[in-house]
Design an enzyme around this catalytic site. Structure first.
Site, PDB file in Angstrom:
ATOM      1  N   LYS A  83       3.694   4.745  -6.983  1.00  0.00           N
ATOM      2  CA  LYS A  83       2.957   3.552  -6.546  1.00  0.00           C
ATOM      3  C   LYS A  83       3.880   2.342  -6.662  1.00  0.00           C
ATOM      4  O   LYS A  83       4.457   2.091  -7.727  1.00  0.00           O
ATOM      5  CB  LYS A  83       1.738   3.386  -7.460  1.00  0.00           C
ATOM      6  CG  LYS A  83       0.587   2.607  -6.885  1.00  0.00           C
ATOM      7  CD  LYS A  83      -0.607   2.735  -7.850  1.00  0.00           C
ATOM      8  CE  LYS A  83      -1.807   1.982  -7.393  1.00  0.00           C
ATOM      9  NZ  LYS A  83      -2.870   1.993  -8.401  1.00  0.00           N
TER      10      LYS A  83
HETATM   11  O1  G3P Z   1      -6.780   0.857  -7.744  1.00  0.00           O
HETATM   12  C1  G3P Z   1      -6.696  -0.496  -8.022  1.00  0.00           C
HETATM   13  C2  G3P Z   1      -7.813  -0.885  -8.899  1.00  0.00           C
HETATM   14  O2  G3P Z   1      -7.626  -0.303 -10.135  1.00  0.00           O
HETATM   15  C3  G3P Z   1      -8.027  -2.318  -9.079  1.00  0.00           C
HETATM   16  O3  G3P Z   1      -9.347  -2.449  -9.448  1.00  0.00           O
HETATM   17  O4  G3P Z   1     -11.314  -3.557 -10.381  1.00  0.00           O
HETATM   18  O5  G3P Z   1      -9.024  -4.019 -11.323  1.00  0.00           O
HETATM   19  O6  G3P Z   1      -9.681  -4.904  -9.094  1.00  0.00           O
HETATM   20  P1  G3P Z   1      -9.855  -3.822 -10.090  1.00  0.00           P
END
Ligand code: G3P
Length: 217
Positions: A83
Protein backbone atom coordinates in the site's frame (compact mmCIF):
# COMPACT_ATOMS: atom_id res chain seq x y z
CA UNK A 1 -18.58 -7.34 -4.64
CA UNK A 2 -15.49 -8.37 -2.69
CA UNK A 3 -15.31 -7.80 1.06
CA UNK A 4 -12.04 -6.73 2.60
CA UNK A 5 -11.80 -6.24 6.35
CA UNK A 6 -10.18 -3.00 7.47
CA UNK A 7 -8.38 -4.08 10.62
CA UNK A 8 -5.28 -5.75 12.06
CA UNK A 9 -7.32 -7.46 14.78
CA UNK A 10 -6.68 -11.19 14.27
CA UNK A 11 -9.70 -12.43 16.22
CA UNK A 12 -12.08 -10.11 14.36
CA UNK A 13 -10.67 -11.24 11.00
CA UNK A 14 -10.92 -14.91 12.01
CA UNK A 15 -14.59 -14.62 12.98
CA UNK A 16 -15.54 -13.23 9.55
CA UNK A 17 -13.09 -15.45 7.66
CA UNK A 18 -14.63 -18.57 9.19
CA UNK A 19 -17.92 -17.48 7.61
CA UNK A 20 -16.24 -17.15 4.20
CA UNK A 21 -16.82 -13.39 4.17
CA UNK A 22 -13.23 -12.21 3.88
CA UNK A 23 -11.83 -11.72 0.38
CA UNK A 24 -8.90 -9.69 1.67
CA UNK A 25 -7.66 -7.43 4.46
CA UNK A 26 -6.45 -3.83 4.57
CA UNK A 27 -4.25 -2.36 7.26
CA UNK A 28 -2.61 1.02 7.70
CA UNK A 29 -0.20 2.53 10.26
CA UNK A 30 -3.10 3.60 12.50
CA UNK A 31 -4.55 0.09 12.53
CA UNK A 32 -1.11 -1.42 13.26
CA UNK A 33 -0.83 0.99 16.20
CA UNK A 34 -4.28 -0.08 17.41
CA UNK A 35 -3.27 -3.76 17.22
CA UNK A 36 -0.29 -3.10 19.49
CA UNK A 37 1.75 -5.59 17.44
CA UNK A 38 4.80 -5.52 15.15
CA UNK A 39 3.82 -5.01 11.50
CA UNK A 40 5.81 -7.99 10.18
CA UNK A 41 4.42 -10.37 12.79
CA UNK A 42 0.76 -9.38 12.53
CA UNK A 43 0.86 -9.16 8.72
CA UNK A 44 2.37 -12.66 8.50
CA UNK A 45 -0.36 -14.01 10.77
CA UNK A 46 -3.14 -12.39 8.72
CA UNK A 47 -1.60 -13.58 5.44
CA UNK A 48 -1.48 -17.17 6.73
CA UNK A 49 -5.17 -17.04 7.64
CA UNK A 50 -6.63 -15.19 4.63
CA UNK A 51 -6.21 -16.32 1.03
CA UNK A 52 -6.79 -12.94 -0.62
CA UNK A 53 -4.61 -9.83 -0.72
CA UNK A 54 -3.50 -8.29 2.58
CA UNK A 55 -2.53 -4.63 2.28
CA UNK A 56 0.52 -3.53 4.28
CA UNK A 57 1.40 0.15 4.02
CA UNK A 58 4.80 1.77 3.49
CA UNK A 59 5.62 4.79 5.67
CA UNK A 60 8.52 6.38 3.76
CA UNK A 61 7.87 9.57 1.80
CA UNK A 62 10.49 9.33 -0.96
CA UNK A 63 9.92 6.94 -3.86
CA UNK A 64 13.19 5.03 -3.46
CA UNK A 65 12.54 4.48 0.23
CA UNK A 66 8.95 3.42 -0.45
CA UNK A 67 10.22 0.92 -3.02
CA UNK A 68 12.69 -0.53 -0.51
CA UNK A 69 10.00 -0.77 2.18
CA UNK A 70 7.54 -2.27 -0.30
CA UNK A 71 9.97 -4.97 -1.38
CA UNK A 72 10.64 -5.75 2.28
CA UNK A 73 6.92 -6.01 3.12
CA UNK A 74 6.31 -8.20 0.06
CA UNK A 75 8.75 -10.77 1.43
CA UNK A 76 6.43 -11.41 4.39
CA UNK A 77 4.04 -13.54 2.30
CA UNK A 78 3.00 -14.04 -1.35
CA UNK A 79 -0.40 -12.41 -0.72
CA UNK A 80 0.95 -9.12 0.63
CA UNK A 81 -0.41 -6.16 -1.33
CA UNK A 82 1.88 -3.14 -0.98
CA UNK A 83 0.00 0.00 0.00
CA UNK A 84 1.43 3.35 -1.07
CA UNK A 85 -0.01 6.85 -0.64
CA UNK A 86 -1.35 8.84 -3.57
CA UNK A 87 1.54 11.27 -3.83
CA UNK A 88 3.83 11.78 -6.79
CA UNK A 89 6.48 9.68 -5.03
CA UNK A 90 3.85 7.05 -4.24
CA UNK A 91 2.93 6.85 -7.93
CA UNK A 92 6.60 6.39 -8.86
CA UNK A 93 6.90 3.59 -6.32
CA UNK A 94 3.66 2.08 -7.64
CA UNK A 95 5.03 1.96 -11.19
CA UNK A 96 8.30 0.27 -10.17
CA UNK A 97 6.76 -2.24 -7.76
CA UNK A 98 3.88 -3.04 -10.11
CA UNK A 99 6.35 -3.69 -12.94
CA UNK A 100 8.15 -6.12 -10.61
CA UNK A 101 4.90 -8.09 -10.35
CA UNK A 102 3.71 -6.94 -6.94
CA UNK A 103 0.11 -6.07 -6.13
CA UNK A 104 -0.33 -2.36 -5.27
CA UNK A 105 -3.04 -0.57 -3.32
CA UNK A 106 -2.82 3.19 -3.84
CA UNK A 107 -4.41 4.81 -0.81
CA UNK A 108 -5.59 8.21 0.42
CA UNK A 109 -7.38 8.98 -2.85
CA UNK A 110 -9.70 11.96 -2.68
CA UNK A 111 -10.23 12.96 -6.31
CA UNK A 112 -11.00 11.42 -9.72
CA UNK A 113 -7.81 13.00 -11.08
CA UNK A 114 -5.74 11.11 -8.50
CA UNK A 115 -7.55 7.89 -9.41
CA UNK A 116 -6.67 8.30 -13.10
CA UNK A 117 -2.98 8.64 -12.21
CA UNK A 118 -3.09 5.54 -10.01
CA UNK A 119 -4.55 3.48 -12.85
CA UNK A 120 -1.88 4.80 -15.23
CA UNK A 121 0.81 3.89 -12.67
CA UNK A 122 -0.33 0.26 -12.60
CA UNK A 123 -2.28 0.15 -9.34
CA UNK A 124 -4.09 -3.10 -8.61
CA UNK A 125 -6.47 -1.22 -6.29
CA UNK A 126 -7.37 2.43 -5.85
CA UNK A 127 -8.65 3.36 -2.39
CA UNK A 128 -11.00 6.37 -2.42
CA UNK A 129 -11.84 7.43 1.15
CA UNK A 130 -15.58 7.94 1.48
CA UNK A 131 -15.96 8.78 5.17
CA UNK A 132 -13.19 11.37 5.28
CA UNK A 133 -14.81 13.28 2.38
CA UNK A 134 -18.17 13.14 4.16
CA UNK A 135 -16.36 14.48 7.26
CA UNK A 136 -15.58 17.71 5.40
CA UNK A 137 -19.10 17.98 3.97
CA UNK A 138 -18.28 16.62 0.52
CA UNK A 139 -20.00 13.54 -0.88
CA UNK A 140 -17.65 10.56 -0.76
CA UNK A 141 -20.05 8.50 -2.84
CA UNK A 142 -19.81 10.98 -5.73
CA UNK A 143 -16.10 10.14 -5.88
CA UNK A 144 -16.83 6.42 -6.18
CA UNK A 145 -19.33 7.12 -8.98
CA UNK A 146 -16.91 9.41 -10.83
CA UNK A 147 -14.07 6.88 -10.69
CA UNK A 148 -16.40 4.05 -11.80
CA UNK A 149 -17.48 6.09 -14.83
CA UNK A 150 -13.94 7.07 -15.78
CA UNK A 151 -12.45 3.59 -15.33
CA UNK A 152 -15.31 2.08 -17.38
CA UNK A 153 -14.84 4.69 -20.13
CA UNK A 154 -11.31 3.44 -20.73
CA UNK A 155 -11.40 -0.15 -19.52
CA UNK A 156 -8.88 0.48 -16.74
CA UNK A 157 -8.33 -2.76 -14.83
CA UNK A 158 -7.50 -1.09 -11.51
CA UNK A 159 -10.14 -2.19 -9.00
CA UNK A 160 -12.09 0.41 -7.03
CA UNK A 161 -11.65 -0.39 -3.35
CA UNK A 162 -14.11 1.80 -1.45
CA UNK A 163 -12.41 2.72 1.84
CA UNK A 164 -13.02 4.83 4.94
CA UNK A 165 -16.41 3.16 5.21
CA UNK A 166 -18.32 4.09 8.34
CA UNK A 167 -21.85 2.75 7.79
CA UNK A 168 -23.97 0.04 6.21
CA UNK A 169 -25.37 2.65 3.82
CA UNK A 170 -21.84 3.36 2.58
CA UNK A 171 -21.48 -0.34 1.67
CA UNK A 172 -24.87 -0.58 -0.05
CA UNK A 173 -24.39 2.66 -1.97
CA UNK A 174 -20.88 1.63 -3.07
CA UNK A 175 -22.31 -1.72 -4.22
CA UNK A 176 -25.07 0.02 -6.23
CA UNK A 177 -22.50 2.20 -7.98
CA UNK A 178 -20.36 -0.83 -8.76
CA UNK A 179 -17.27 -0.49 -6.57
CA UNK A 180 -15.30 -3.71 -7.04
CA UNK A 181 -14.35 -4.03 -3.37
CA UNK A 182 -15.31 -2.46 -0.06
CA UNK A 183 -13.07 -2.44 2.95
CA UNK A 184 -14.82 -1.85 6.25
CA UNK A 185 -14.27 -2.36 9.97
CA UNK A 186 -15.60 -5.72 11.23
CA UNK A 187 -18.26 -3.94 13.31
CA UNK A 188 -19.76 -2.29 10.21
CA UNK A 189 -19.78 -5.57 8.26
CA UNK A 190 -21.48 -7.38 11.15
CA UNK A 191 -24.07 -4.63 11.54
CA UNK A 192 -25.25 -5.35 7.97
CA UNK A 193 -27.17 -8.25 9.52
CA UNK A 194 -29.22 -5.97 11.76
CA UNK A 195 -32.78 -4.88 11.04
CA UNK A 196 -35.40 -3.65 13.48
CA UNK A 197 -38.13 -5.65 11.74
CA UNK A 198 -36.03 -8.82 12.01
CA UNK A 199 -35.79 -8.25 15.77
CA UNK A 200 -39.49 -7.48 16.04
CA UNK A 201 -40.51 -10.49 13.96
CA UNK A 202 -38.28 -12.81 15.97
CA UNK A 203 -39.71 -11.56 19.26
CA UNK A 204 -43.24 -12.29 17.98
CA UNK A 205 -42.28 -15.77 16.74
CA UNK A 206 -40.64 -16.58 20.08
CA UNK A 207 -43.68 -15.38 22.02
CA UNK A 208 -46.05 -17.43 19.86
CA UNK A 209 -43.80 -20.47 20.03
CA UNK A 210 -43.76 -20.34 23.82
CA UNK A 211 -47.57 -20.53 23.76
CA UNK A 212 -47.51 -23.76 21.73
CA UNK A 213 -45.71 -25.53 24.57
CA UNK A 214 -43.74 -27.47 21.94
CA UNK A 215 -40.04 -28.27 21.61
CA UNK A 216 -38.12 -29.07 18.45
CA UNK A 217 -35.40 -31.04 20.24
O1 G3P B 1 -8.89 1.89 4.58
C1 G3P B 1 -8.74 3.19 5.02
C2 G3P B 1 -9.52 3.38 6.25
O2 G3P B 1 -8.94 2.65 7.26
C3 G3P B 1 -9.69 4.76 6.70
O3 G3P B 1 -10.83 4.76 7.48
O4 G3P B 1 -12.41 5.60 9.14
O5 G3P B 1 -9.95 6.07 9.37
O6 G3P B 1 -11.30 7.21 7.62
P1 G3P B 1 -11.12 6.00 8.45
Amino acid sequence: MKFFVDTADIDAIRELNDLGMVDGVTTNPSLILKSGRAIAEVTAEICAMVEGPVSAEVVAEKADDMIAEGRHLAKIAPNVCIKVPLTWDGLKACRVLSDEGHKLNVTLCFSPAQAILAAKAGATFISPFIGRLDDIHLDGMDLIADIREIYDNYGYETEILAASIRSVNHIVDAAKIGADVITAPPSVIKSMANHVLTDKGLAQFNADWAQTGQKIL
